[in-house]
Structure formats: structure tokens, C-alpha cells
Motif scaffolding. Structure first.
Motif, PDB file in Angstrom:
ATOM      1  N   TRP A 174      47.453 -92.870  -3.472  1.00  0.00           N
ATOM      2  CA  TRP A 174      48.511 -93.434  -2.693  1.00  0.00           C
ATOM      3  C   TRP A 174      49.273 -94.451  -3.341  1.00  0.00           C
ATOM      4  O   TRP A 174      50.435 -94.611  -3.582  1.00  0.00           O
ATOM      5  CB  TRP A 174      47.901 -93.798  -1.449  1.00  0.00           C
ATOM      6  CG  TRP A 174      49.065 -94.268  -0.333  1.00  0.00           C
ATOM      7  CD1 TRP A 174      50.120 -93.610   0.085  1.00  0.00           C
ATOM      8  CD2 TRP A 174      49.674 -95.592  -0.349  1.00  0.00           C
ATOM      9  NE1 TRP A 174      51.014 -94.378   0.809  1.00  0.00           N
ATOM     10  CE2 TRP A 174      50.679 -95.510   0.383  1.00  0.00           C
ATOM     11  CE3 TRP A 174      49.317 -96.939  -0.698  1.00  0.00           C
ATOM     12  CZ2 TRP A 174      51.350 -96.646   0.858  1.00  0.00           C
ATOM     13  CZ3 TRP A 174      49.849 -98.015  -0.380  1.00  0.00           C
ATOM     14  CH2 TRP A 174      51.032 -98.029   0.479  1.00  0.00           C
TER      15      TRP A 174
ATOM     16  N   ARG B  49      51.267 -93.224  -6.389  1.00  0.00           N
ATOM     17  CA  ARG B  49      52.372 -92.714  -6.184  1.00  0.00           C
ATOM     18  C   ARG B  49      53.509 -93.689  -5.438  1.00  0.00           C
ATOM     19  O   ARG B  49      54.484 -93.501  -5.882  1.00  0.00           O
ATOM     20  CB  ARG B  49      52.315 -91.646  -4.876  1.00  0.00           C
ATOM     21  CG  ARG B  49      51.555 -90.487  -5.331  1.00  0.00           C
ATOM     22  CD  ARG B  49      51.227 -89.642  -4.158  1.00  0.00           C
ATOM     23  NE  ARG B  49      50.207 -88.385  -4.265  1.00  0.00           N
ATOM     24  CZ  ARG B  49      49.578 -87.706  -3.584  1.00  0.00           C
ATOM     25  NH1 ARG B  49      49.849 -87.656  -2.183  1.00  0.00           N
ATOM     26  NH2 ARG B  49      48.860 -86.810  -3.806  1.00  0.00           N
TER      27      ARG B  49
ATOM     28  N   ARG C 296      50.154 -84.360  -9.523  1.00  0.00           N
ATOM     29  CA  ARG C 296      50.451 -85.357  -8.383  1.00  0.00           C
ATOM     30  C   ARG C 296      49.373 -85.336  -7.469  1.00  0.00           C
ATOM     31  O   ARG C 296      49.201 -86.205  -6.931  1.00  0.00           O
ATOM     32  CB  ARG C 296      51.773 -84.691  -7.772  1.00  0.00           C
ATOM     33  CG  ARG C 296      52.827 -84.916  -8.464  1.00  0.00           C
ATOM     34  CD  ARG C 296      54.010 -84.368  -7.714  1.00  0.00           C
ATOM     35  NE  ARG C 296      55.059 -84.020  -8.605  1.00  0.00           N
ATOM     36  CZ  ARG C 296      55.734 -82.964  -8.487  1.00  0.00           C
ATOM     37  NH1 ARG C 296      55.532 -82.093  -7.726  1.00  0.00           N
ATOM     38  NH2 ARG C 296      56.825 -82.611  -9.535  1.00  0.00           N
TER      39      ARG C 296
ATOM     40  N   SER D  63      55.053 -95.478  -8.605  1.00  0.00           N
ATOM     41  CA  SER D  63      55.791 -94.290  -9.233  1.00  0.00           C
ATOM     42  C   SER D  63      57.440 -94.404  -8.273  1.00  0.00           C
ATOM     43  O   SER D  63      58.184 -94.557  -9.077  1.00  0.00           O
ATOM     44  CB  SER D  63      55.222 -92.964  -9.183  1.00  0.00           C
ATOM     45  OG  SER D  63      56.145 -92.189  -9.903  1.00  0.00           O
TER      46      SER D  63
END
Length: 157
Positions: A15, A18, A10, A21
Motif C-alpha cells: 500500500w 502504491r 502491481r 507511486s
């Protein structure tokens, strides 16, 4: 060790990755929720349509609202039925008898969930709500039996 690897993976994400996701997971959750509501709506329509004058709706939206109300009603009934389910599982230890008592408790939970939904949904006028609840319970039971029959054959093949 595994948790440490996942945290390291992770940490390597940017950014943007993420965010993508998180949007993907939200979209997947939203899709599952929409699919669940559509299946519940189809089931409710199958119960409401042939019920004659037992269930009257102010339009389409109360039936959609009933599909949404069914989810928390089912959760509440499941919480209330949990002690009975635990009691029957601890007291009945034989294979066939245990399956039968589990099926009876599940059928009772389904009946109570639909009954609670019919009573609590605004815009639905229900005379003798136990009749549509019984029809829905029988439909769910029949669907479970059919799914078990076809699922068992597929596994054996």
C-alpha cells in the motif's frame, strides 16, 4: 500476456509503494503543468509587453489567468480545426505541399487560439485583438522554424 505481468507486478506492491507511486505521478503531472503555464506566461508577456497600448492589464494576475485560459482555448480550437486538418491531409498527398498546408492550418489554429484567449480573459482590455494575436502567431512560427533548423542539424550530425 504483458497485461497479466503488469497486473501481477502491481499486486506485489505494498500500500505504501502504491501511495508513493501515485504521489510521484501526481507531482510529475503538476510539475509538467507548472512548466507549461510558465512557458505560456513567458510567451504572453513577450506579446503583451511590446504591444504598446493595444493590450492593457489590470495587473499581473490577468496575464497569469490568460496563460491558464490559453490551454482550453487551444484545445477547443484544435477540435474545431481537426476536420480541416483531416480534409487537407486527405486531399493533398505530395510531400512539400502537404507540409505547407499542415503549416498553414497550424498557423491558423495558433492565431485563433491566441485571439480567443485575448477576448475571453477577464482583466485584459484589448484594442484590435488581431494585432497581438498576429504577433504571437509570428513568434510561435519563428520558434518552430528555429527549432526545426537546429533539430534537423542535430539529427544529421
Amino acid at each position: 500476456m504483458k497485461q497479466h505481468r503488469e497486473e501481477a507486478m502491481r499486486a506485489d506492491l505494498t500500500w505504501r509503494q502504491r501511495t508513493l507511486s501515485a504521489v510521484g505521478f501526481a507531482g510529475c503531472g503538476g510539475g509538467v503543468t507548472v512548466w507549461l503555464v510558465l512557458v505560456l506566461l513567458a510567451g504572453l508577456l513577450l506579446v503583451v509587453a511590446p504591444s504598446g497600448g493595444a493590450v492593457e492589464s489590470d495587473g499581473v494576475w490577468p496575464v497569469v489567468w490568460a496563460a491558464l485560459v490559453l490551454i482550453p482555448c487551444t484545445a477547443a480550437v484544435s477540435l474545431l480545426m481537426h476536420p480541416l486538418r483531416v480534409l487537407t491531409r486527405t486531399r493533398v498527398s505530395f510531400g512539400r505541399a502537404r507540409r505547407v498546408t499542415d503549416a498553414l492550418v497550424s498557423t491558423l489554429a495558433t492565431f485563433l487560439s491566441v485571439l480567443l484567449t485575448l477576448v475571453l480573459t477577464p482583466g485584459l482590455t484589448v484594442r484590435q485583438p488581431w494585432l497581438p494575436a498576429l504577433a504571437a502567431t509570428l513568434a510561435v512560427t519563428a520558434a518552430n522554424v528555429v527549432a526545426e533548423r537546429f533539430g534537423g542539424r542535430k539529427g544529421r550530425a
